[in-house]
Motif scaffolding. Structure first.
Motif, PDB file in Angstrom:
ATOM      1  N   ARG B 454      36.555 -69.556 -17.347  1.00 19.63           N
ATOM      2  CA  ARG B 454      37.988 -69.730 -17.527  1.00 19.63           C
ATOM      3  C   ARG B 454      38.654 -68.517 -18.155  1.00 19.63           C
ATOM      4  NH1 ARG B 454      38.632 -74.826 -20.632  1.00 19.63           N
ATOM      5  NH2 ARG B 454      39.782 -73.402 -21.974  1.00 19.63           N
ATOM      6  N   GLN B 455      38.003 -67.973 -19.170  1.00 15.27           N
ATOM      7  CA  GLN B 455      38.685 -66.957 -19.964  1.00 15.27           C
ATOM      8  C   GLN B 455      38.400 -65.535 -19.514  1.00 15.27           C
ATOM      9  OE1 GLN B 455      37.798 -67.803 -24.032  1.00 15.27           O
ATOM     10  NE2 GLN B 455      38.781 -69.805 -23.932  1.00 15.27           N
ATOM     11  N   ILE B 456      37.280 -65.323 -18.851  1.00  9.86           N
ATOM     12  CA  ILE B 456      36.925 -63.948 -18.505  1.00  9.86           C
ATOM     13  C   ILE B 456      36.878 -63.740 -16.997  1.00  9.86           C
ATOM     14  CG2 ILE B 456      35.181 -62.156 -18.739  1.00  9.86           C
ATOM     15  CD1 ILE B 456      34.771 -62.964 -21.459  1.00  9.86           C
ATOM     16  N   ASP B 457      36.060 -64.516 -16.314  1.00 15.94           N
ATOM     17  CA  ASP B 457      35.803 -64.203 -14.905  1.00 15.94           C
ATOM     18  C   ASP B 457      37.012 -64.454 -14.013  1.00 15.94           C
ATOM     19  OD1 ASP B 457      33.370 -63.496 -15.742  1.00 15.94           O
ATOM     20  OD2 ASP B 457      32.339 -65.312 -15.094  1.00 15.94           O
ATOM     21  N   LEU B 462      41.501 -62.422 -10.614  1.00 19.17           N
ATOM     22  CA  LEU B 462      42.707 -63.078 -10.123  1.00 19.17           C
ATOM     23  C   LEU B 462      43.250 -62.420  -8.859  1.00 19.17           C
ATOM     24  CD1 LEU B 462      43.896 -65.571 -11.194  1.00 19.17           C
ATOM     25  CD2 LEU B 462      45.650 -64.253 -12.383  1.00 19.17           C
ATOM     26  N   ALA B 463      43.338 -61.087  -8.879  1.00 21.35           N
ATOM     27  CA  ALA B 463      43.920 -60.399  -7.719  1.00 21.35           C
ATOM     28  C   ALA B 463      43.091 -60.632  -6.454  1.00 21.35           C
ATOM     29  CB  ALA B 463      44.085 -58.913  -8.000  1.00 21.35           C
ATOM     30  N   PRO B 464      41.769 -60.392  -6.459  1.00 20.65           N
ATOM     31  CA  PRO B 464      41.004 -60.646  -5.235  1.00 20.65           C
ATOM     32  C   PRO B 464      40.988 -62.118  -4.832  1.00 20.65           C
ATOM     33  CG  PRO B 464      39.560 -59.928  -7.020  1.00 20.65           C
ATOM     34  CD  PRO B 464      40.958 -59.712  -7.470  1.00 20.65           C
ATOM     35  N   LEU B 465      40.944 -63.021  -5.816  1.00 20.47           N
ATOM     36  CA  LEU B 465      40.983 -64.445  -5.459  1.00 20.47           C
ATOM     37  C   LEU B 465      42.298 -64.769  -4.763  1.00 20.47           C
ATOM     38  CD1 LEU B 465      39.431 -66.113  -8.651  1.00 20.47           C
ATOM     39  CD2 LEU B 465      38.462 -66.086  -6.358  1.00 20.47           C
ATOM     40  N   ALA B 466      43.398 -64.224  -5.312  1.00 17.94           N
ATOM     41  CA  ALA B 466      44.709 -64.464  -4.700  1.00 17.94           C
ATOM     42  C   ALA B 466      44.762 -63.850  -3.310  1.00 17.94           C
ATOM     43  CB  ALA B 466      45.811 -63.893  -5.578  1.00 17.94           C
ATOM     44  N   ASP B 529      47.552 -58.063   1.811  1.00 16.06           N
ATOM     45  CA  ASP B 529      47.156 -56.668   1.899  1.00 16.06           C
ATOM     46  C   ASP B 529      47.545 -55.903   0.639  1.00 16.06           C
ATOM     47  OD1 ASP B 529      45.677 -55.378   3.929  1.00 16.06           O
ATOM     48  OD2 ASP B 529      47.334 -53.965   4.175  1.00 16.06           O
ATOM     49  N   ARG B 530      48.780 -56.167   0.151  1.00 14.63           N
ATOM     50  CA  ARG B 530      49.237 -55.511  -1.077  1.00 14.63           C
ATOM     51  C   ARG B 530      48.342 -55.877  -2.250  1.00 14.63           C
ATOM     52  NH1 ARG B 530      54.542 -53.749   0.264  1.00 14.63           N
ATOM     53  NH2 ARG B 530      53.818 -52.252   1.799  1.00 14.63           N
ATOM     54  N   LEU B 531      48.122 -57.211  -2.402  1.00 12.74           N
ATOM     55  CA  LEU B 531      47.240 -57.682  -3.474  1.00 12.74           C
ATOM     56  C   LEU B 531      45.862 -57.051  -3.330  1.00 12.74           C
ATOM     57  CD1 LEU B 531      48.090 -61.492  -3.578  1.00 12.74           C
ATOM     58  CD2 LEU B 531      48.333 -59.890  -5.477  1.00 12.74           C
ATOM     59  N   GLY B 532      45.418 -56.996  -2.071  1.00 16.73           N
ATOM     60  CA  GLY B 532      44.091 -56.449  -1.817  1.00 16.73           C
ATOM     61  C   GLY B 532      44.019 -54.973  -2.136  1.00 16.73           C
ATOM     62  N   ARG B 534      45.673 -53.494  -4.360  1.00 19.29           N
ATOM     63  CA  ARG B 534      45.656 -53.342  -5.806  1.00 19.29           C
ATOM     64  C   ARG B 534      44.243 -53.562  -6.348  1.00 19.29           C
ATOM     65  NH1 ARG B 534      49.883 -56.972  -8.641  1.00 19.29           N
ATOM     66  NH2 ARG B 534      51.155 -56.227  -6.907  1.00 19.29           N
ATOM     67  N   SER B 535      43.530 -54.500  -5.714  1.00 20.90           N
ATOM     68  CA  SER B 535      42.180 -54.771  -6.212  1.00 20.90           C
ATOM     69  C   SER B 535      41.124 -54.030  -5.407  1.00 20.90           C
ATOM     70  CB  SER B 535      41.906 -56.275  -6.179  1.00 20.90           C
ATOM     71  OG  SER B 535      41.902 -56.722  -4.845  1.00 20.90           O
ATOM     72  N   GLY B 536      41.588 -53.183  -4.493  1.00 17.78           N
ATOM     73  CA  GLY B 536      40.648 -52.324  -3.782  1.00 17.78           C
ATOM     74  C   GLY B 536      39.918 -52.983  -2.638  1.00 17.78           C
ATOM     75  N   ALA B 537      40.450 -54.072  -2.101  1.00 19.36           N
ATOM     76  CA  ALA B 537      39.788 -54.715  -0.971  1.00 19.36           C
ATOM     77  C   ALA B 537      40.839 -55.190   0.007  1.00 19.36           C
ATOM     78  CB  ALA B 537      38.951 -55.901  -1.439  1.00 19.36           C
ATOM     79  N   ALA B 538      40.790 -54.686   1.219  1.00 18.37           N
ATOM     80  CA  ALA B 538      41.796 -55.062   2.210  1.00 18.37           C
ATOM     81  C   ALA B 538      41.193 -56.051   3.192  1.00 18.37           C
ATOM     82  CB  ALA B 538      42.301 -53.822   2.940  1.00 18.37           C
ATOM     83  N   PRO B 539      41.673 -57.278   3.193  1.00 17.62           N
ATOM     84  CA  PRO B 539      41.083 -58.298   4.067  1.00 17.62           C
ATOM     85  C   PRO B 539      41.370 -58.031   5.536  1.00 17.62           C
ATOM     86  CG  PRO B 539      43.039 -59.162   3.004  1.00 17.62           C
ATOM     87  CD  PRO B 539      42.798 -57.805   2.419  1.00 17.62           C
ATOM     88  N   LEU B 540      42.438 -57.305   5.830  1.00 14.23           N
ATOM     89  CA  LEU B 540      42.794 -57.072   7.223  1.00 14.23           C
ATOM     90  C   LEU B 540      41.780 -56.198   7.922  1.00 14.23           C
ATOM     91  CD1 LEU B 540      46.619 -56.582   7.542  1.00 14.23           C
ATOM     92  CD2 LEU B 540      45.180 -58.405   8.371  1.00 14.23           C
TER      93      LEU B 540
END
Lengths: 241, 546
Positions: B454-457, B462-466, B529-532, B534-540
């Motif tokens: 809850r507090q760390i992971d 958050l960004a990649p999960l989103a 894509d934007r979120l990705g 930011r977190s360095g992973a592009a799902p597209l």
């Protein structure tokens, strides 16, 4: 009888604003010129203009008295050796050299023989079938020199070719380069940042600073001069009292 | 860095996630198998199935040839012109088909290439009487090239752009002409990615459903996937559906094994860097072939998109937006999308965690198997295409008529499985990085178990999960494959509604719907894509198309 200069820049201007450059100089055939200067001063720009990779905004570039503005790089009588990536990494050594003889690689037995001879000349006999990745950095630069050797173009442009080889190896390569130059009879423009290299190899110096030629002088005694503020700055000697 | 009990929990979670995926895949396949036994194949049916299989392979092969055949010179032209106005814009445009629902694209293609489309009106001006028909093989090919030419070009281009600038200078210095440069330098740099792109495109086209459903013309131009759908939905011939499904699975399995041999490129479109000038390339009028090729590709990709917008805006959007059915469909689509995204992200999270836990405890064959299965789970969902999955569940539910919850759950599950490989690919590297950063610290502070999650992971991820979540919603929102079998008066999603409007020739309504659906999906894809980024992973990157 006076020969025309091997290379001549006549108020050659490139770019505008902060990064603009303008060069005027000429070199007699068979000379070796070291081009020195801080990074970003325009050394590579000068070399790229001579090679034809860049076209000047104004001014004329002449080779042996012949204007070469607008000519494609391959029509200029120029060989070039870079610091890195001189060889196509996926082609073997003999192919890399062979491309210097025919860029479409239509070579007969006689020309392949020339390739072998060039490899012997740079001390890499029998390396023809090897891939560039299996050679050391110094060996790869030897192959690049071998290619310049078979091409026998009147102008040899070197862009910090012995950088990162270590002092002993760099000195060996410099010696090899001078021998090859003498055999081909080429005129050399060599960008370097190593004053020792310039001292050892060059007859003349071009000191480039902020896109201009700050000094165009014989190499003999050049580094003992104290009348050039750009040189003082470049060598870090103006530390004040 | 996990504690012993955290390791146990991770393993249990991974096993649970695998069990869910396994059941979701195995149940329909088992049902198909059990239904299939005892159904003999008559001679006429055999000929029909052979024809369908042949057409599936033919259209996939031709689509691949055309897509990659044009992508190679296109990527070369783009690499040769590293700095023209609008280049970045154009390369972004090439990513758009990847995120577009196939149904929306089909509508745009109809506007451009259809009987009364721009292309045929243009041909008529030149006195060509017989209009070009988008229905049948030619239409399927155009649609597949529309989706896969930009994809292949984006996969091939980086191979060229990675070459050092000295190569081009050397080529110019030596005077290598276009042909010998292509033969000796450019093609060797493209060969691998072109081959891999070809394999990927073939796989996508062999399992293409929506485009063939809309553009295929009757039995002469039907693929396995569409034939499965038709045999269940119209003919209710489970035996035939089972046979077709078996052939489809065998086919995808063969293609996937083939793909293993040529190794898929995973990242498309890192088009930054590389040479900024090409001294070996001629300027002036001799740049005309490159300009023409790039321009034609740009128009080819942009025209259907423009057509969707133009015809959508011309439709009566105000009336559409006051239609109760539209809102019901939108709500259903959104609910399915949100649910599918929740399932996909949960499954992916559990499996990523389990794989990480196993990675920290090497040596156990059982755990190694768990990790391998979790990694393969993504590919398994490619192996059994959504329509085949749906077919199994469809038979099990007895057609799903009159039911609501069960078909909806199946649709959610199928959409979640479709998104799973991409969600995993977004989360896994981010999770790995976060654990390396925070693992020891959390352990040393004694933050473990649920508190740690809850507090760390979760905050760290958050960004990649989103990204994964939004991506899964978008994918589900545009999907017709899962809903096609179960769609009814009671279960209506936006793609289903759009398909119905198309089928009943309500073209104005369809155009308006397509614009809304396309805009919503693209907006979500861009957010992902934007979120990705930011977190360095592009799902597209290299996503599958259906």
């Amino acid at each position: 009888m006076t020969q025309p200069p091997a290379i001549e820049f006549d108020t050659v201007a490139y770019g505008i604003g902060e990064l603009s450059a303008e060069f005027t100089f000429e070199r007699a055939p068979g000379t070796v010129t070291a081009i020195l200067g801080p990074s970003g001063a325009g050394k590579s720009t000068l070399l790229n203009l001579a090679a034809g990779f860049l076209e000047p905004r104004t001014g004329r570039i002449l080779q042996g008295g012949r204007p070469v503005n607008g000519l494609p790089p391959s029509a200029r009588g120029v060989s070039m050796v870079f610091q890195d990536n001189n060889l196509f990494a996926h082609l073997d050594i003999r192919t890399n050299i062979g491309l210097g003889l025919d860029p479409a690689l239509r070579l007969d037995a006689g020309t392949w023989k020339k390739v072998e001879t060039a490899l012997e000349r740079v001390g890499l006999a029998g390396f023809g079938r090897r891939q560039p990745a299996s050679l050391s950095g110094g060996e790869r630069q030897r192959v690049a020199l071998a290619r310049a050797f078979v091409r026998r173009r009147p102008l040899l442009l070197l862009d910090e070719p012995f950088d990162g080889l270590g002092p002993g190896l760099a000195a060996d390569m410099l010696g090899l380069m001078l021998e090859i130059r003498a055999e081909v009879g080429a005129t050399v423009l060599m960008v370097t940042h190593d004053p020792d290299e310039a001292r050892a190899a060059a007859d003349q110096i071009l000191l480039v600073s902020k896109g201009r030629i700050a000094a165009d002088a014989p190499a003999e005694g050049f580094f003992d001069r104290h009348d050039l503020p750009e040189l003082e700055a470049y060598l870090g000697r103006n530390a004040g009292p | 860095m996990l504690t012993r009990s955290e390791h146990r929990a991770s393993t249990a979670g991974g096993v649970a996630a695998l069990a869910v995926i396994g059941l979701a895949l195995a149940v329909p396949v088992m049902v198909l198998l059990s239904q299939g036994t005892g159904t003999g194949v008559s001679a006429s049916q055999g000929a029909y199935i052979a024809r369908i299989t042949w057409f599936t392979l033919l259209q996939a092969g031709l689509s691949t040839l055309l897509s990659v055949g044009f992508a190679v010179p296109l990527a070369r032209a783009l690499a040769r012109r590293p700095s023209f106005r609008g280049r970045r814009w154009l390369i972004s445009l090439f990513a758009v088909p990847l995120g577009l629902p196939p149904l929306v694209a089909a509508l745009g293609l109809l506007e451009v290439w259809g009987r009364n489309g721009v292309a045929n009106r243009g041909l008529a001006l030149f006195g060509v009487e017989t209009p070009f028909s988008i229905y049948g093989l030619s239409g399927i090919l155009i649609a597949h090239v529309f989706f896969n030419l930009p994809l292949a070009a984006r996969l091939i281009l980086p191979g060229l752009e990675r070459l050092p600038p000295e190569y081009w200078k050397t080529a110019a210095n030596l005077g290598m002409g276009g042909l010998s440069l292509f033969r000796l330098v450019e093609w060797p740099a493209m060969r691998r990615s072109a081959g891999a792109a070809g394999g990927l495109v073939f796989m996508l086209c062999a399992t293409s459903f929506t485009l063939v459903l809309v553009l295929g013309g009757g039995p002469a131009a039907t693929t396995l996937e569409v034939a499965i759908y038709q045999s269940l939905r119209f003919d209710f011939d489970p035996g035939r559906a089972v046979l077709l499904s078996a052939i489809q699975i065998g086919l995808t399995l063969a293609v996937m094994l083939g793909l293993r041999l040529i190794s898929l490129p995973t990242e498309a479109g890192d088009t930054k860097g590389g040479a900024t000038s090409r001294p070996d390339v001629a300027r002036g009028w001799r740049s005309l072939p490159d300009v023409a090729l790039i321009g034609a590709a740009g128009v080819f990709v942009a025209a259907p998109l423009v057509a969707v917008v133009v015809s959508g805006l011309a439709a009566d959007l105000a009336r559409l937006l006051t239609d109760a059915l539209f809102w019901r469909a939108a709500a259903t689509s959104l609910a399915i999308g949100l649910a599918a995204a929740c399932v996909a992200v949960s499954l992916a999270g559990l499996m990523v965690r389990a794989r990480f836990s196993v990675g920290e405890r090497p040596g156990s064959p059982g755990l190694g198997l768990l990790s391998g299965l979790a990694a393969a789970a993504g590919s398994l969902t490619l192996l059994v295409p959504p329509v085949v999955l749906g077919a199994g569940w469809f038979l099990m539910l007895g057609g799903g008529a009159g039911q609501l919850l069960a078909p909806l759950s199946v649709i959610v599950l199928i959409n979640a499985l479709m998104a799973l490989p991409f969600v995993m690919r977004v989360i896994e590297p981010a999770h790995q990085g976060a654990m390396e950063r925070n693992g020891r610290l959390a352990l040393s502070l004694g933050i473990t178990g649920i508190n740690r999650i809850r507090q760390i992971d979760v905050p760290a991820l958050l960004a990649p999960l989103a990204t994964g979540f939004v991506f899964a919603v978008a994918l589900s929102l545009g999907d017709l494959g899962a809903i096609a079998l179960f769609g009814s008066d009671r279960i209506v999603t936006l793609p289903w509604l759009l398909y119905q409007k198309l089928g009943s020739y309500r073209t104005a309504d369809a155009a308006g719907l397509a614009l809304l659906l396309g805009a919503a999906t693209m907006a979500l894809m861009i957010v992902a894509d934007r979120l990705g980024n930011r977190s360095g992973a592009a799902p597209l990157a290299g996503r599958q198309l259906r």
